[in-house]
Motif scaffolding. Structure first.
Motif, PDB file in Angstrom:
ATOM      1  N   ASN A 147      39.229 -15.798  30.472  1.00  0.00           N
ATOM      2  CA  ASN A 147      39.595 -16.705  29.193  1.00  0.00           C
ATOM      3  C   ASN A 147      40.516 -15.930  28.226  1.00  0.00           C
ATOM      4  N   GLY A 148      41.039 -16.440  27.274  1.00  0.00           N
ATOM      5  CA  GLY A 148      41.861 -15.808  26.100  1.00  0.00           C
ATOM      6  C   GLY A 148      42.972 -14.908  26.678  1.00  0.00           C
ATOM      7  N   ASP A 149      43.136 -13.691  26.350  1.00  0.00           N
ATOM      8  CA  ASP A 149      44.235 -12.894  26.670  1.00  0.00           C
ATOM      9  C   ASP A 149      44.114 -12.043  28.015  1.00  0.00           C
ATOM     10  N   ARG A 150      43.040 -12.674  28.607  1.00  0.00           N
ATOM     11  CA  ARG A 150      42.705 -11.853  29.767  1.00  0.00           C
ATOM     12  C   ARG A 150      42.520 -10.421  29.550  1.00  0.00           C
ATOM     13  N   ALA A 151      41.731  -9.926  28.703  1.00  0.00           N
ATOM     14  CA  ALA A 151      41.507  -8.543  28.607  1.00  0.00           C
ATOM     15  C   ALA A 151      40.898  -7.866  29.752  1.00  0.00           C
ATOM     16  N   ALA A 152      40.815  -6.608  29.891  1.00  0.00           N
ATOM     17  CA  ALA A 152      40.035  -5.859  30.963  1.00  0.00           C
ATOM     18  C   ALA A 152      38.709  -5.719  30.275  1.00  0.00           C
ATOM     19  N   ARG A 153      37.814  -5.759  31.414  1.00  0.00           N
ATOM     20  CA  ARG A 153      36.377  -5.753  30.925  1.00  0.00           C
ATOM     21  C   ARG A 153      35.537  -4.639  31.763  1.00  0.00           C
ATOM     22  N   LEU A 154      34.807  -4.087  30.871  1.00  0.00           N
ATOM     23  CA  LEU A 154      34.028  -3.021  31.782  1.00  0.00           C
ATOM     24  C   LEU A 154      32.406  -3.323  31.209  1.00  0.00           C
ATOM     25  N   ARG A 155      31.662  -3.471  32.221  1.00  0.00           N
ATOM     26  CA  ARG A 155      30.236  -3.677  31.931  1.00  0.00           C
ATOM     27  C   ARG A 155      29.303  -2.615  32.638  1.00  0.00           C
ATOM     28  N   VAL A 156      28.382  -2.098  31.617  1.00  0.00           N
ATOM     29  CA  VAL A 156      27.595  -1.125  32.206  1.00  0.00           C
ATOM     30  C   VAL A 156      26.106  -1.752  31.941  1.00  0.00           C
ATOM     31  N   ARG A 157      25.291  -2.002  33.098  1.00  0.00           N
ATOM     32  CA  ARG A 157      24.131  -2.703  33.041  1.00  0.00           C
ATOM     33  C   ARG A 157      22.982  -2.084  33.437  1.00  0.00           C
ATOM     34  N   ASP A 158      21.861  -1.629  32.662  1.00  0.00           N
ATOM     35  CA  ASP A 158      20.666  -1.062  33.307  1.00  0.00           C
ATOM     36  C   ASP A 158      19.582  -1.997  33.074  1.00  0.00           C
ATOM     37  N   SER A 159      18.344  -1.623  33.618  1.00  0.00           N
ATOM     38  CA  SER A 159      17.317  -2.374  33.502  1.00  0.00           C
ATOM     39  C   SER A 159      16.201  -1.437  32.776  1.00  0.00           C
ATOM     40  N   GLY A 160      16.534  -0.665  31.942  1.00  0.00           N
ATOM     41  CA  GLY A 160      15.902   0.304  31.237  1.00  0.00           C
ATOM     42  C   GLY A 160      15.024  -0.319  30.158  1.00  0.00           C
ATOM     43  N   ILE A 161      14.715   0.697  29.019  1.00  0.00           N
ATOM     44  CA  ILE A 161      13.906   0.637  27.857  1.00  0.00           C
ATOM     45  C   ILE A 161      14.191  -0.557  26.906  1.00  0.00           C
ATOM     46  N   GLY A 162      15.626  -0.975  26.832  1.00  0.00           N
ATOM     47  CA  GLY A 162      16.381  -1.913  26.086  1.00  0.00           C
ATOM     48  C   GLY A 162      16.286  -1.495  24.697  1.00  0.00           C
ATOM     49  N   ILE A 163      16.848  -2.276  23.875  1.00  0.00           N
ATOM     50  CA  ILE A 163      16.938  -1.660  22.357  1.00  0.00           C
ATOM     51  C   ILE A 163      16.502  -2.798  21.445  1.00  0.00           C
ATOM     52  N   PRO A 164      15.837  -2.560  20.461  1.00  0.00           N
ATOM     53  CA  PRO A 164      15.269  -3.676  19.545  1.00  0.00           C
ATOM     54  C   PRO A 164      16.394  -4.284  18.719  1.00  0.00           C
ATOM     55  N   PRO A 165      16.315  -5.585  18.497  1.00  0.00           N
ATOM     56  CA  PRO A 165      17.611  -6.245  17.747  1.00  0.00           C
ATOM     57  C   PRO A 165      17.925  -5.512  16.618  1.00  0.00           C
ATOM     58  N   GLU A 166      16.859  -4.857  15.777  1.00  0.00           N
ATOM     59  CA  GLU A 166      17.350  -4.442  14.387  1.00  0.00           C
ATOM     60  C   GLU A 166      18.143  -3.104  14.550  1.00  0.00           C
ATOM     61  N   GLN A 167      18.150  -2.702  15.668  1.00  0.00           N
ATOM     62  CA  GLN A 167      18.771  -1.384  15.984  1.00  0.00           C
ATOM     63  C   GLN A 167      20.291  -1.609  16.612  1.00  0.00           C
ATOM     64  N   ARG A 168      20.271  -2.815  17.144  1.00  0.00           N
ATOM     65  CA  ARG A 168      21.482  -3.179  17.879  1.00  0.00           C
ATOM     66  C   ARG A 168      22.773  -2.539  17.385  1.00  0.00           C
ATOM     67  N   LYS A 169      22.962  -2.817  15.993  1.00  0.00           N
ATOM     68  CA  LYS A 169      24.120  -2.587  15.157  1.00  0.00           C
ATOM     69  C   LYS A 169      24.355  -1.187  14.946  1.00  0.00           C
ATOM     70  N   ARG A 170      23.175  -0.565  14.456  1.00  0.00           N
ATOM     71  CA  ARG A 170      23.209   0.807  13.935  1.00  0.00           C
ATOM     72  C   ARG A 170      23.597   1.884  15.238  1.00  0.00           C
ATOM     73  N   ILE A 171      23.259   1.704  16.497  1.00  0.00           N
ATOM     74  CA  ILE A 171      23.520   2.716  17.150  1.00  0.00           C
ATOM     75  C   ILE A 171      24.869   3.100  17.462  1.00  0.00           C
ATOM     76  N   PHE A 172      25.802   2.301  17.038  1.00  0.00           N
ATOM     77  CA  PHE A 172      27.250   2.728  17.161  1.00  0.00           C
ATOM     78  C   PHE A 172      27.559   3.481  15.804  1.00  0.00           C
ATOM     79  N   ASP A 173      26.578   3.715  15.158  1.00  0.00           N
ATOM     80  CA  ASP A 173      26.867   4.668  14.002  1.00  0.00           C
ATOM     81  C   ASP A 173      26.748   6.122  14.462  1.00  0.00           C
TER      82      ASP A 173
END
Ligand code: ADP
Length: 511
Positions: free
Chosen positions: A433-459
């Motif tokens: 869809n949209g402007d047909r951007a390139a997409r890269l996805r990295v998927r693991d089946s690991g420990i996961g990240i709690p919702p409240e941490q998800r924004k902060r991990i990019f800091d």
């Protein structure tokens, strides 16, 4: 003088002769409310119980006469100022003097005409009304005075220096306590403020003297908020934040200009200290990582050559020991890790100084992902994970090859680190869809990240607290986000604790 009937005015008529009483009642009753008393005693009781607006009393009466009644009324607080007109049969000098001494307001000498009676009464009532009006005005004035004193006290209690100025001349109309303390000499009403405060522009605005007029908004709707100015005092420069507004005329108040100057010298000093402390830290980071890199590079080269020598010897059938080989492998992995850490540190100092320079070139994202994943295969193997790569062909765009490679490395390294030895999927394709951007996805089946941490991990330096026992500086995702942002792309994460995480990078292909 008004001839209009006024039923709000109550007149007490005191007369022992019923005919005269009746006549007075008729005459006065045409315009005012009349109450009748047939003698001094009744009149005094009625007046004390409910003070009338005016008393007209005969002087000669049996029992308490007019003069006694007058004295009694003057003596009681409730009636001491009720006007009294005395009526006497003839201009007896003795009675007149006694009446005047007792405080009579007027005399009517019998016989008098109806017209004369009305005129005298009306004149008295007018005097009363004028007196009442002037009392009300005095009270209003006193209330105003009290209110403005209260307002001044309120403004004096503010810690912020505040001036009210004439909008055009900027002469001081009012200065609160803090303002008076601030000026070299106390600023009084009528002072020109500029002479008192040696104000100048800050150096970044070219310095130079500043006039109070320069701080004032030119129009009423405008406001000046937090403008930086410097005041030269005998103790050195004081940093100020100026706020100013023009208040339009309101009710009886003429327009005024309001100026407040907040002293932020301490804050500015702290800001300078902080800035230089940050600079020192960045310098240190930069120097330290450069210094670290040199021995690591040498170590890396030496290990690499030893490793190649041993592999060759092994191939030649020389009895190289397995254990030494394994040790060397470990050393190599640790060196790669060290290199990554030092690179990350170097990137932080570069990014903080705004030195992230991208060199876009034509890049095949699938090919880049394949190379990157291959270089991490050994690390993955060691961690017990397999890396599955699915790349659509021709996902081509203009990006910085090294930097995007770094993004992929960081995401895949994290997936290995937090992936609990489960398989990891790396997908490259083009969004439908949209402007047909390139997409890269990295998927693991690991420990996961709690919702409240998800924004902060990019800091910067942010790591999920529960994961402290995993090595890392908390920089990988921050660097990845800086690179993706600078490439006009986005990086997001979907995750479920205990199930795994998917990081998705979208990169516009045209940038
Ligand atoms: P670090 O060097 O600590 O890995 P990053 O910036 O790469 O720094 O990541 C920040 C934090 O985000 C990590 O410490 C971890 O808590 C969390 N995180 C990153 N990737 C994953 C992942 N794939 N699974 C679970 N948590 C992750």
């Amino acid at each position: 003088m008004s001839d209009a009937p006024d039923a709000n005015v109550r007149i007490l008529v005191v007369e022992d002769d019923p005919h005269v009483r009746q006549m007075l009642a008729l005459l006065l009753g045409a315009r005012w409310r009349v109450e009748l008393a047939d003698g001094g005693v009744a009149a005094r009781d009625m007046a004390l119980a409910s003070p009338p607006d005016l008393v007209i009393s005969d002087v000669r009466m049996p029992g308490i006469d007019g003069i006694d009644l007058l004295r009694a009324l003057r003596a009681a607080p409730a009636t001491h100022d009720v006007p009294v007109i005395l009526v006497s049969a003839r201009a007896g000098e003795r009675e007149t003097i006694a009446g005047l001494e007792a405080g009579a307001d007027d005399f009517l000498i019998k016989p008098f005409s109806g017209r004369e009676l009305m005129v005298r009464v009306q004149a008295r009532l007018d005097v009363i009304e004028m007196r009442r009006r002037s009392t009300r005005q005095d009270e209003a004035l006193a209330a105003l005075q009290r209110h403005s004193e209260w307002t001044e006290k309120l403004l004096d209690s503010l810690p912020v220096p505040l001036w009210l100025l004439e909008p055009e001349s900027h002469r001081v109309l009012f200065a609160n306590d803090a303002a008076r303390r601030m000026t070299v000499e106390p600023s009084a009403r009528g002072d020109g403020l500029c002479e008192r405060l040696a104000l100048s522009r800050p150096d970044e605005e070219g310095g130079g003297a500043l006039d109070v007029a320069d701080l004032m908004p030119s129009r009423e709707e405008e406001r000046i908020r937090g403008r930086r100015v410097v005041s030269m005092t005998s103790e050195g420069s004081v940093w100020l934040l100026a706020d100013a507004a023009r208040l339009p005329a309101l009710h009886d108040h003429p327009p005024v200009a309001v100026l407040s100057l907040r002293d932020v010298t301490e804050l500015v000093r702290k800001e300078d200290l902080l800035r230089s402390a940050l600079h020192v830290r960045d310098e240190f980071l930069s120097v330290a990582s450069h210094e670290l890199r040199t021995p690591i590079t040498t170590l890396s080269l030496q290990t690499e050559s030893a490793f190649r020598g041993m592999t060759a010897a092994h191939a030649d059938g020389a009895g190289t020991e397995e254990r030494t080989m394994r040790k060397l492998l470990t050393i190599r992995r640790q060196i790669v890790r060290l290199e990554q850490l030092v690179e990350a540190l170097l990137d932080v100092s570069r990014l903080m100084e705004g030195r992230l320079q991208l060199s876009p070139e034509e890049v095949d994202l699938g090919a880049l992902a394949t190379d990157t994943v291959e270089s991490l295969a050994e690390t993955a193997l060691h961690a017990g994970s397999t890396l599955n790569l699915h790349c659509a062909s021709d996902v081509v765009g203009r990006w910085d090859r090294l930097r995007i490679g770094q993004v992929i490395t960081n995401l895949v390294s994290n997936a290995i680190k937090f992936g609990r030895a489960h398989p990891i999927d790396v997908d490259v394709d083009v969004e439908t869809n949209g402007d047909r951007a390139a997409r890269l996805r990295v998927r693991d089946s690991g420990i996961g990240i709690p919702p409240e941490q998800r924004k902060r991990i990019f800091d910067r330096f942010e790591r999920a607290p529960a994961e402290r026992h995993y090595p890392g500086l908390g920089l990988g995702l921050w660097i990845a986000k800086q690179i993706v942002d600078a490439s006009n792309g986005t990086i997001t994460v979907d995750s479920e604790v205990g199930v795994g995480s998917t990081f998705t990078v979208r990169l516009p292909r045209s940038s």
